[in-house]
Design a protein around this motif. Structure first.
Motif, PDB file in Angstrom:
ATOM      1  N   SER A 463       0.814  -1.222   0.000  1.00  0.00           N
ATOM      2  CA  SER A 463       0.000   0.000   0.000  1.00  0.00           C
ATOM      3  C   SER A 463       0.844   1.267   0.000  1.00  0.00           C
ATOM      4  CB  SER A 463      -0.961   0.002   1.192  1.00  0.00           C
ATOM      5  OG  SER A 463      -0.254  -0.096   2.400  1.00  0.00           O
ATOM      6  N   GLU A 464       1.966   1.264   0.725  1.00  0.00           N
ATOM      7  CA  GLU A 464       2.809   2.463   0.787  1.00  0.00           C
ATOM      8  C   GLU A 464       3.405   2.786  -0.587  1.00  0.00           C
ATOM      9  OE1 GLU A 464       6.078   4.284   3.862  1.00  0.00           O
ATOM     10  OE2 GLU A 464       6.381   2.217   3.203  1.00  0.00           O
ATOM     11  N   ILE A 465       3.827   1.765  -1.313  1.00  0.00           N
ATOM     12  CA  ILE A 465       4.406   1.978  -2.637  1.00  0.00           C
ATOM     13  C   ILE A 465       3.321   2.430  -3.608  1.00  0.00           C
ATOM     14  CG2 ILE A 465       5.754   0.928  -4.497  1.00  0.00           C
ATOM     15  CD1 ILE A 465       6.696  -1.165  -2.441  1.00  0.00           C
ATOM     16  N   GLU A 466       2.151   1.828  -3.529  1.00  0.00           N
ATOM     17  CA  GLU A 466       1.043   2.222  -4.394  1.00  0.00           C
ATOM     18  C   GLU A 466       0.646   3.672  -4.167  1.00  0.00           C
ATOM     19  OE1 GLU A 466      -0.814  -2.318  -4.356  1.00  0.00           O
ATOM     20  OE2 GLU A 466      -1.757  -0.705  -3.213  1.00  0.00           O
ATOM     21  N   ASN A 467       0.615   4.058  -2.914  1.00  0.00           N
ATOM     22  CA  ASN A 467       0.280   5.442  -2.577  1.00  0.00           C
ATOM     23  C   ASN A 467       1.295   6.409  -3.166  1.00  0.00           C
ATOM     24  OD1 ASN A 467      -0.869   7.718  -1.161  1.00  0.00           O
ATOM     25  ND2 ASN A 467       0.791   7.509   0.311  1.00  0.00           N
ATOM     26  N   CYS A 468       2.560   6.040  -3.100  1.00  0.00           N
ATOM     27  CA  CYS A 468       3.622   6.877  -3.649  1.00  0.00           C
ATOM     28  C   CYS A 468       3.476   7.010  -5.171  1.00  0.00           C
ATOM     29  CB  CYS A 468       4.980   6.284  -3.288  1.00  0.00           C
ATOM     30  SG  CYS A 468       6.386   7.300  -3.787  1.00  0.00           S
ATOM     31  N   LEU A 469       3.165   5.915  -5.843  1.00  0.00           N
ATOM     32  CA  LEU A 469       3.010   5.955  -7.298  1.00  0.00           C
ATOM     33  C   LEU A 469       1.841   6.837  -7.715  1.00  0.00           C
ATOM     34  CD1 LEU A 469       3.644   2.180  -8.055  1.00  0.00           C
ATOM     35  CD2 LEU A 469       5.014   4.076  -8.937  1.00  0.00           C
ATOM     36  N   LYS A 523      11.024   4.695 -15.962  1.00  0.00           N
ATOM     37  CA  LYS A 523      12.228   5.158 -15.265  1.00  0.00           C
ATOM     38  C   LYS A 523      11.909   6.324 -14.340  1.00  0.00           C
ATOM     39  CE  LYS A 523      15.336   3.710 -19.003  1.00  0.00           C
ATOM     40  NZ  LYS A 523      16.306   4.153 -20.026  1.00  0.00           N
ATOM     41  N   ALA A 524      11.030   7.216 -14.809  1.00  0.00           N
ATOM     42  CA  ALA A 524      10.667   8.360 -13.981  1.00  0.00           C
ATOM     43  C   ALA A 524       9.928   7.924 -12.718  1.00  0.00           C
ATOM     44  CB  ALA A 524       9.809   9.330 -14.790  1.00  0.00           C
ATOM     45  N   LEU A 525       9.049   6.932 -12.841  1.00  0.00           N
ATOM     46  CA  LEU A 525       8.311   6.447 -11.682  1.00  0.00           C
ATOM     47  C   LEU A 525       9.233   5.724 -10.705  1.00  0.00           C
ATOM     48  CD1 LEU A 525       5.029   5.132 -13.373  1.00  0.00           C
ATOM     49  CD2 LEU A 525       5.320   7.204 -12.014  1.00  0.00           C
ATOM     50  N   GLN A 526      10.184   4.977 -11.218  1.00  0.00           N
ATOM     51  CA  GLN A 526      11.152   4.326 -10.328  1.00  0.00           C
ATOM     52  C   GLN A 526      11.946   5.365  -9.550  1.00  0.00           C
ATOM     53  OE1 GLN A 526      13.075   1.973 -13.384  1.00  0.00           O
ATOM     54  NE2 GLN A 526      12.150   0.077 -12.640  1.00  0.00           N
ATOM     55  N   THR A 527      12.382   6.405 -10.232  1.00  0.00           N
ATOM     56  CA  THR A 527      13.112   7.492  -9.558  1.00  0.00           C
ATOM     57  C   THR A 527      12.231   8.184  -8.532  1.00  0.00           C
ATOM     58  OG1 THR A 527      14.439   7.853 -11.542  1.00  0.00           O
ATOM     59  CG2 THR A 527      14.375   9.639  -9.931  1.00  0.00           C
ATOM     60  N   HIS A 528      10.972   8.372  -8.902  1.00  0.00           N
ATOM     61  CA  HIS A 528       9.998   9.008  -8.005  1.00  0.00           C
ATOM     62  C   HIS A 528       9.866   8.233  -6.694  1.00  0.00           C
ATOM     63  CE1 HIS A 528       6.268  10.939  -6.694  1.00  0.00           C
ATOM     64  NE2 HIS A 528       5.678   9.741  -6.678  1.00  0.00           N
ATOM     65  N   VAL A 529       9.724   6.905  -6.793  1.00  0.00           N
ATOM     66  CA  VAL A 529       9.575   6.089  -5.587  1.00  0.00           C
ATOM     67  C   VAL A 529      10.875   6.058  -4.791  1.00  0.00           C
ATOM     68  CG1 VAL A 529       9.069   3.770  -4.704  1.00  0.00           C
ATOM     69  CG2 VAL A 529       7.754   4.693  -6.621  1.00  0.00           C
ATOM     70  N   LYS A 530      12.004   5.950  -5.500  1.00  0.00           N
ATOM     71  CA  LYS A 530      13.302   5.943  -4.808  1.00  0.00           C
ATOM     72  C   LYS A 530      13.486   7.194  -3.963  1.00  0.00           C
ATOM     73  CE  LYS A 530      16.079   3.218  -8.089  1.00  0.00           C
ATOM     74  NZ  LYS A 530      17.182   3.303  -9.066  1.00  0.00           N
ATOM     75  N   GLU A 537      12.318  -0.497  -1.811  1.00  0.00           N
ATOM     76  CA  GLU A 537      10.889  -0.520  -2.090  1.00  0.00           C
ATOM     77  C   GLU A 537      10.516  -0.112  -3.518  1.00  0.00           C
ATOM     78  OE1 GLU A 537       8.202   0.337   1.630  1.00  0.00           O
ATOM     79  OE2 GLU A 537       9.777   1.852   1.588  1.00  0.00           O
ATOM     80  N   TYR A 538      11.459   0.455  -4.252  1.00  0.00           N
ATOM     81  CA  TYR A 538      11.064   0.915  -5.586  1.00  0.00           C
ATOM     82  C   TYR A 538      10.810  -0.287  -6.500  1.00  0.00           C
ATOM     83  CZ  TYR A 538      15.286  -0.072  -8.371  1.00  0.00           C
ATOM     84  OH  TYR A 538      16.287  -0.687  -9.085  1.00  0.00           O
ATOM     85  N   PRO A 539       9.833  -0.177  -7.406  1.00  0.00           N
ATOM     86  CA  PRO A 539       9.511  -1.311  -8.284  1.00  0.00           C
ATOM     87  C   PRO A 539      10.609  -1.554  -9.314  1.00  0.00           C
ATOM     88  CG  PRO A 539       8.172   0.605  -8.840  1.00  0.00           C
ATOM     89  CD  PRO A 539       8.922   0.959  -7.589  1.00  0.00           C
ATOM     90  N   LYS A 540      11.158  -2.761  -9.278  1.00  0.00           N
ATOM     91  CA  LYS A 540      12.199  -3.112 -10.247  1.00  0.00           C
ATOM     92  C   LYS A 540      11.617  -3.257 -11.656  1.00  0.00           C
ATOM     93  CE  LYS A 540      15.166  -3.511  -6.850  1.00  0.00           C
ATOM     94  NZ  LYS A 540      14.246  -3.225  -5.706  1.00  0.00           N
ATOM     95  N   GLU A 541      10.316  -3.528 -11.718  1.00  0.00           N
ATOM     96  CA  GLU A 541       9.656  -3.652 -13.012  1.00  0.00           C
ATOM     97  C   GLU A 541       8.300  -2.962 -12.931  1.00  0.00           C
ATOM     98  OE1 GLU A 541       7.658  -7.183 -15.690  1.00  0.00           O
ATOM     99  OE2 GLU A 541       9.634  -7.569 -14.809  1.00  0.00           O
ATOM    100  N   ILE A 542       7.927  -2.278 -13.997  1.00  0.00           N
ATOM    101  CA  ILE A 542       6.625  -1.620 -14.088  1.00  0.00           C
ATOM    102  C   ILE A 542       5.939  -2.083 -15.367  1.00  0.00           C
ATOM    103  CG2 ILE A 542       5.417   0.581 -14.404  1.00  0.00           C
ATOM    104  CD1 ILE A 542       7.511   1.897 -12.649  1.00  0.00           C
ATOM    105  N   GLU A 543       4.711  -2.554 -15.211  1.00  0.00           N
ATOM    106  CA  GLU A 543       3.916  -2.963 -16.367  1.00  0.00           C
ATOM    107  C   GLU A 543       2.688  -2.058 -16.447  1.00  0.00           C
ATOM    108  OE1 GLU A 543       1.367  -6.847 -17.965  1.00  0.00           O
ATOM    109  OE2 GLU A 543       3.129  -7.142 -16.685  1.00  0.00           O
ATOM    110  N   PHE A 544       2.514  -1.417 -17.581  1.00  0.00           N
ATOM    111  CA  PHE A 544       1.376  -0.523 -17.778  1.00  0.00           C
ATOM    112  C   PHE A 544       0.183  -1.326 -18.299  1.00  0.00           C
ATOM    113  CE2 PHE A 544       5.111   2.216 -18.087  1.00  0.00           C
ATOM    114  CZ  PHE A 544       4.777   3.216 -17.189  1.00  0.00           C
ATOM    115  N   VAL A 545      -0.965  -1.143 -17.658  1.00  0.00           N
ATOM    116  CA  VAL A 545      -2.181  -1.871 -18.025  1.00  0.00           C
ATOM    117  C   VAL A 545      -3.338  -0.889 -18.150  1.00  0.00           C
ATOM    118  CG1 VAL A 545      -1.482  -4.056 -16.959  1.00  0.00           C
ATOM    119  CG2 VAL A 545      -2.660  -2.334 -15.584  1.00  0.00           C
ATOM    120  N   ASP A 546      -4.366  -1.310 -18.872  1.00  0.00           N
ATOM    121  CA  ASP A 546      -5.536  -0.455 -19.051  1.00  0.00           C
ATOM    122  C   ASP A 546      -6.398  -0.387 -17.799  1.00  0.00           C
ATOM    123  OD1 ASP A 546      -4.819   0.100 -21.682  1.00  0.00           O
ATOM    124  OD2 ASP A 546      -5.950  -1.610 -22.469  1.00  0.00           O
TER     125      ASP A 546
END
Length: 573
Positions: A463-469, A523-530, A537-546
């Motif tokens: 939840s904390e990572i999701e909130n940050c994203l 990459k921007a979202l990974q930097t944002h979470v870092k 806690e930053y996501p090593k992989e991000i998959e974009f979905v509808d």
């Protein structure tokens, strides 16, 4: 607050009696509005408490003539509308058991619940009748269905017309004298972790809900500190009345206090929500975090477009997060009260800005009358800052029974027994939700026990990572799950839904442009979470979905995504 509070639960108690009949039988309140029925075009019809009770009496008589008796299950497969409130009052005052079923259920979901509950009758409208009839042949205990708008000619043994039945029935009915401990509602859990289980809710549970409802709704128009203050309150929530959040957190408590509730029979959208709240001068609401996120993204400055009368917002289902929390405070002028509960033991923890500060992202504290703790696997209370299972004790702080508890899982004694830790009469009921407690008693959500995972040796709460994203302007919603990794056990993976407003502003012309945007954005979202959370806690992989898989109650089904990642891992081997 807890020390001065005590429960008053009468031996005999019926939800319908306190939610409808007592108001209808009083000449001073009979003509007051109970339900504001609003269609998709926002056209509204006001229905009084007298009308609600009269229609409920007719339906009770009709059901009795069909052979429905005390304790029998009656399925209520209807959206938000006046007749749905009538259905609940009719079934409850008979001493029968209302079984709410969502209009979004497909055939398999309907068949399972109708079979398992052994429902005798199903009450439907035009949006649900066909689906119920399609599975009725596999449900031998289901005698008939009652449908709205069929007409007398269309009535048959399989489906009877609602209006015809009620017109032929008496408007007088002698209610059953139910015990407070008798079953009132059978609600099936959302089934995010396996087959749904039917939680049998007693009439007394409504009493157990009231402290949380009043606190989370900032007294719901009443003012215990100033008896002369105005008591305006009009409630609306998009929460489906087929779920605990809509039935026990919205419809029933609103009617219990004799106030009007808006029944909106249409699809949710941020603009519609604002239009509806403005038009009907809604003062109190329950909005899921997913709804608030959508409203924040679509209408970032609502005061410029709408004149709102909001006095309180309660939210539950997922962590709100400080971005949405700040939006509610600054743009809606209301501090959101986060609440936590579940079908089996609802409205147990939450915030109440009138009594204590609401902390962004916190679940709040135990509401009056509920002895809440964070416990470990052995049933011992965890120290401050140590994660454990949120649990509620059967007895309050004075040693008296807490009326909030469900009676058990329908036809599943083993699951009921497994819900508790300790002696049955003196035990903790586990929620299966993980949290930590701080020194001031606030609880901080860590996720479902099966959502929390370890990555590279670190314990990760999604939840904390999701909130940050979600704080990033490009993100409409996000879900974080473990992705199996042969070296580290698992790595953090995020599924992200992009905000349509953000995409529109980028003016993407083709698929190649969209792909390039997503690569840059990942990459921007990974930097944002870092930059906001711990490095691990930053996501090593991000998959974009509808879209994300959601339950009908608005919760993200992380389990679906987690199983998908596990299947992909097996396929790579």
């Amino acid at each position: 607050m807890h020390g001065g509070f005590g429960w008053s639960v009468p031996h005999q108690f019926n939800m319908a009696e306190v939610c409808s009949r007592r108001w209808a039988s009083n000449s001073a309140t009979a003509d007051q509005t109970a339900v504001i029925a609003c269609d998709a075009e926002l056209k509204a019809v006001h229905h009084s408490y007298a009308s609600l009770q009269e229609q409920a009496n007719r339906l009770s008589n009709a059901l009795k003539a069909m052979g429905v008796g005390r304790g029998d299950r009656v399925a209520i497969v209807m959206p938000q509308r006046f007749e749905t409130a009538v259905a609940y009052m009719a079934v409850l005052q008979m001493g029968a058991v209302g079984m709410p079923l969502s209009q979004l259920f497909g055939p398999d979901a309907l068949e399972f619940r109708l079979q398992d509950s052994e429902a005798r009758v199903a009450l439907c409208d035009g949006s649900t009748l066909a689906a119920v009839l399609s599975v009725s042949g596999q449900c031998p205990n289901l005698r008939t269905a009652v449908g709205l708008g069929l007409g007398a000619v269309a009535s048959s043994a399989a489906a009877l017309d609602w209006a015809t039945l009620l017109n032929q029935a008496s408007n007088r009915f002698k209610p059953a004298q139910t015990l407070a401990d008798e079953p009132a509602v059978l609600i099936y859990t959302s089934g995010t972790t396996g087959n749904p289980k039917g939680a049998l809710i007693p009439h007394r549970a409504l009493i157990g809900n009231l402290t949380g409802f009043v606190c989370s709704q900032n007294w719901f128009g009443f003012d215990p500190f100033d008896a002369s203050a105005p008591s305006e309150a009009i409630f609306w929530s998009p929460a489906d009345w087929a779920w605990t959040g809509g039935l026990m957190d919205a419809l029933l408590p609103t009617l219990y206090f004799g106030r009007p509730i808006v029944a909106f029979n249409g699809r949710f959208s941020p603009q519609t929500a604002f239009d509806l709240m403005e038009r009907h001068k809604v003062t109190h609401t329950f909005l899921f975090p997913t709804a608030l996120k959508a409203m924040m993204k679509a209408v970032p400055q609502p005061k410029r477009q709408y004149r709102l009368n909001l006095q309180a917002i309660m939210s539950a289902g997922e962590a709100v997060g400080d971005a949405v929390f700040a939006y509610c405070e600054k743009q809606l002028g209301v501090t959101v009260n986060e609440m936590f509960g579940q079908t089996e033991i609802n409205y147990i923890v939450g915030n109440c800005v009138r009594l204590y500060p609401a902390r962004p992202g916190s679940m709040g504290k135990g509401y009056p009358g509920h002895r809440v703790a964070v416990i470990d696997d052995e049933g011992q209370e965890c120290a401050v800052g140590v994660p454990g299972d949120v649990a509620v004790h059967r007895l309050d702080r004075h040693g008296d029974p807490d009326p909030i508890f469900f009676l058990g899982y329908w036809k599943n004694e083993a699951a009921t027994h497994g819900k508790y830790t300790g002696d049955p009469a003196n035990s903790w009921c586990r929620t299966g939700d993980m949290a930590t407690r701080d020194a001031e008693g606030y609880l901080w959500y860590q996720g479902r026990s099966d959502d929390v995972f370890k990555a590279a040796g670190y314990r990760i709460g999604p939840s904390e990572i999701e909130n940050c994203l979600v704080k990033h302007p490009a993100v409409a919603n996000a879900a974080v799950v473990p992705k199996p990794d042969p070296e580290r056990g698992a790595v953090v993976k995020a599924y992200v839904v992009l905000a349509q407003e953000y995409l529109d502003a980028q003016k993407i012309r083709d698929a190649e442009g969209l792909l390039a945007l997503k690569e840059r954005l990942a990459k921007a979202l990974q930097t944002h979470v870092k930059g906001q959370l711990a490095p691990y806690e930053y996501p090593k992989e991000i998959e974009f979905v509808d879209s994300l898989p959601m339950t009908t109650t608005g919760k993200v089904q992380r389990r679906v995504l987690r199983l998908q990642e596990e299947a992909r891992a097996r396929a790579r081997q």
